[in-house]
Design a protein around this motif. Structure first.
Motif, PDB file in Angstrom:
ATOM      1  N   ALA A  40       0.841  -1.195   0.000  1.00  0.00           N
ATOM      2  CA  ALA A  40       0.000   0.000   0.000  1.00  0.00           C
ATOM      3  C   ALA A  40       0.876   1.244   0.000  1.00  0.00           C
ATOM      4  N   GLY A  89      -2.614  -1.409   5.715  1.00  0.00           N
ATOM      5  CA  GLY A  89      -3.384  -1.810   4.554  1.00  0.00           C
ATOM      6  C   GLY A  89      -3.833  -3.254   4.646  1.00  0.00           C
ATOM      7  N   GLU A 114      -9.593  -3.514  -1.244  1.00  0.00           N
ATOM      8  CA  GLU A 114      -8.304  -3.256  -0.608  1.00  0.00           C
ATOM      9  C   GLU A 114      -8.267  -1.791  -0.195  1.00  0.00           C
ATOM     10  N   GLU A 115      -7.703  -1.523   0.961  1.00  0.00           N
ATOM     11  CA  GLU A 115      -7.585  -0.135   1.375  1.00  0.00           C
ATOM     12  C   GLU A 115      -6.454   0.042   2.367  1.00  0.00           C
ATOM     13  N   SER A 116      -6.012   1.280   2.465  1.00  0.00           N
ATOM     14  CA  SER A 116      -4.968   1.661   3.407  1.00  0.00           C
ATOM     15  C   SER A 116      -5.173   3.134   3.734  1.00  0.00           C
TER      16      SER A 116
END
Length: 522
Positions: A73, A90, A135-137
């Protein structure tokens, strides 16, 4: 998968549904994640049906926590509250027909994924949750909330509930405003008069609270507000040396004579207090205040700030002050918390304009007082430039949007909540929820490397109980958390829809929120 707050930043949704109306279990095969799994179970307990305790087969869903080599990330902007390298937060979240898979490189990332899974399940429609992955951060490394037990004491149990709320919105800092004119709330061994007969946190309770927060990946930052805001200290130790207040300050105004750093008794007191607080603090930062030291000349103020910074560093901690502390000089590696300038205060220019501001009239404001305040706060217009020009970082807490003690606009308050809403909040211009959600952290002309992070504040002047606190906090905290994690201002129509599902989460946790008429709550 757009029901979570903060919103996922990337993902896709294949066809299929994951049923939600069933028991859910939190499972992991990783020894490293056992403590995380236990904490997640505690957090989700009010929301998800428990699996059968007798071992019989039930059609349960599974939240599976797994360490995995998910895609790298981008680095978060700002300063991690650990004071060390930015941890990898992330994660990848995958919704399948029979499970939700929470994957990340670190336990902290797995915990953030599990929190998002809970949001999805709580806000899901009855027919089920769409299968897919995201997906995330985080955009910002420091994502904080300040609360004020100095003015309204918050028992440890209530602070735990606040920590849980912070964790549920992926915030990672709880800033405790522990001292002010109204009260001193932290035990200082050897200084019992500071807390005698008044509610406070013992050192043991403070340490336990930090451990509780750490299990939820929240760092506690204590604040000892010096040299101003020191009336509680002066009541306990009237022999402390002070600098007189300006003659224009009206009797009863919320300002105390600042402590004089040239007074030997005062220097010994400040040294002892900051040393003991640092000794009891497991986190990297100590906040020393530095705001509204009315009556101090620049030379004495600089001495007070330098003393606090040097003492904190000598204890192995990193100092943090309000924006005014930059007037004592500030350099690379330091942080100042920016909260106000004169335009942000929205002060009236005439008696006619003042008459149109009932919140100011109710607070006893007159035009002479307004003009005096404008003069005193004129220096704040240059504070942001001072911080940046010195090479330091800015912790963004602008009063305009991130001071959550701002009253709600009664036009969006349900009729049965008007009486309580009119009582709550400082003498700021009331605003609606849409205004709060529209805050843009990039609006101040700061380069990314000049930002330390984002922190909302909730001062306690009008708070009488925990319901008052959560009424001011919710739903606005969700918007702060959303922008702190994503870095983006959401489209109101899209954000309002996601926010509507949060009402169930607050109900099930037993916390009171102000359900603005701007949102069709579910």
């Amino acid at each position: 998968m757009n029901a979570a707050i903060p919103a996922p930043s990337a993902g896709e949704s294949p066809e299929g549904l994951c049923p939600v109306g069933r028991p859910w279990r939190v499972l992991t095969e990783s020894q490293e994640l056992q403590r995380v799994a236990a904490t997640v179970r505690e957090l989700v307990a009010p929301h998800l049906e428990a699996a059968s305790a007798d071992g019989r087969a039930v059609p349960a869903g599974v939240l599976r926590l797994t360490l995995a080599d998910v895609g790298p990330a981008p680095s978060a902007l700002g300063v991690p509250p650990s004071g060390e390298a930015q941890p990898e937060e992330g994660y990848r979240l995958t919704v399948e027909s029979d499970r939700i898979l929470c994957q990340a490189r670190t336990p902290e990332g797995v915990f953030r994924a599990a929190v998002s899974a809970l949001h999805l399940l709580v806000a899901a429609p009855p027919e089920g949750l769409a299968c897919g992955w995201s997906e995330e951060s985080p955009r910002y490394a420091w994502r904080g909330l300040m609360v004020d037990p100095a003015r309204h004491f918050l028992p440890v149990g209530e602070l735990r509930k606040i920590i849980d709320l912070a964790a549920l919105y992926k915030l990672n800092v709880l800033h405790l405003h522990l001292t002010d004119n109204e009260g001193w709330r932290i035990e200082i061994p050897g200084r019992p008069e500071l807390t005698a007969g008044r509610p406070h946190y013992t050192v043991a309770e403070y340490r336990e609270l930090q451990a509780y927060a750490a299990e939820r990946f929240v760092t506690v930052v204590p604040e000892i507000d010096l040299p101003g805001h020191s009336a509680a200290a002066l009541r306990a130790y009237p022999m402390l040396g002070t600098v007189g207040l300006p003659a224009w300050v009206p009797e009863g105004a919320p300002f105390a004579p600042p402590l004089d750093p040239r007074d030997e008794v005062t220097r010994a007191f400040v040294t002892e207090v900051l040393t003991e607080v640092a000794r009891a603090t497991t986190g990297a930062f100590i906040h020393f205040g530095g705001d509204e030291a009315l009556g101090m000349d620049g030379e004495r103020f600089t001495e007070a700030v330098v003393l606090a910074r040097e003492l904190i560093r000598a204890c192995g901690k990193q100092p943090l002050g309000w924006q005014e502390s930059a007037r004592a000089g500030i350099g690379p590696g330091e942080i100042a918390q920016w909260w106000v300038d004169v335009p942000m205060m929205e002060l009236p220019d005439s008696d006619e304009e003042l008459a149109l501001r009932p919140e100011l009239v109710k607070a006893g404001m007159t035009m002479p007082i307004v003009r005096a305040l404008a003069g005193v706060f004129a220096s704040t217009d240059d504070d942001l430039g001072r911080i940046v020009d010195g090479g330091a970082r800015v912790l963004l807490s602008p009063q305009s949007h991130l001071y959550l003690d701002r009253p709600y606009d009664l036009a969006v308050v349900p009729a049965d909540r008007h009486e309580g809403a009119e009582r709550l909040g400082f003498a700021y211009r009331p605003r609606d929820l849409r205004y709060a959600a529209a805050w843009d952290p990039t609006a101040y002309g700061l380069a990314p490397e000049q930002v330390a992070g984002i922190e909302a504040t909730l001062f306690g002047e009008t708070i009488n109980n925990f319901d008052d606190l959560t009424t001011l906090l919710l739903p606005r905290l969700a918007g702060v958390a959303n922008v702190a994690w994503t870095g983006a201002v959401p489209r109101w129509e899209e954000y309002r829809e996601r926010l509507a599902g949060q009402a169930r989460l607050w109900r099930e946790r037993g916390v009171t929120a102000l359900l603005s008429t701007e949102v069709d709550w579910r």
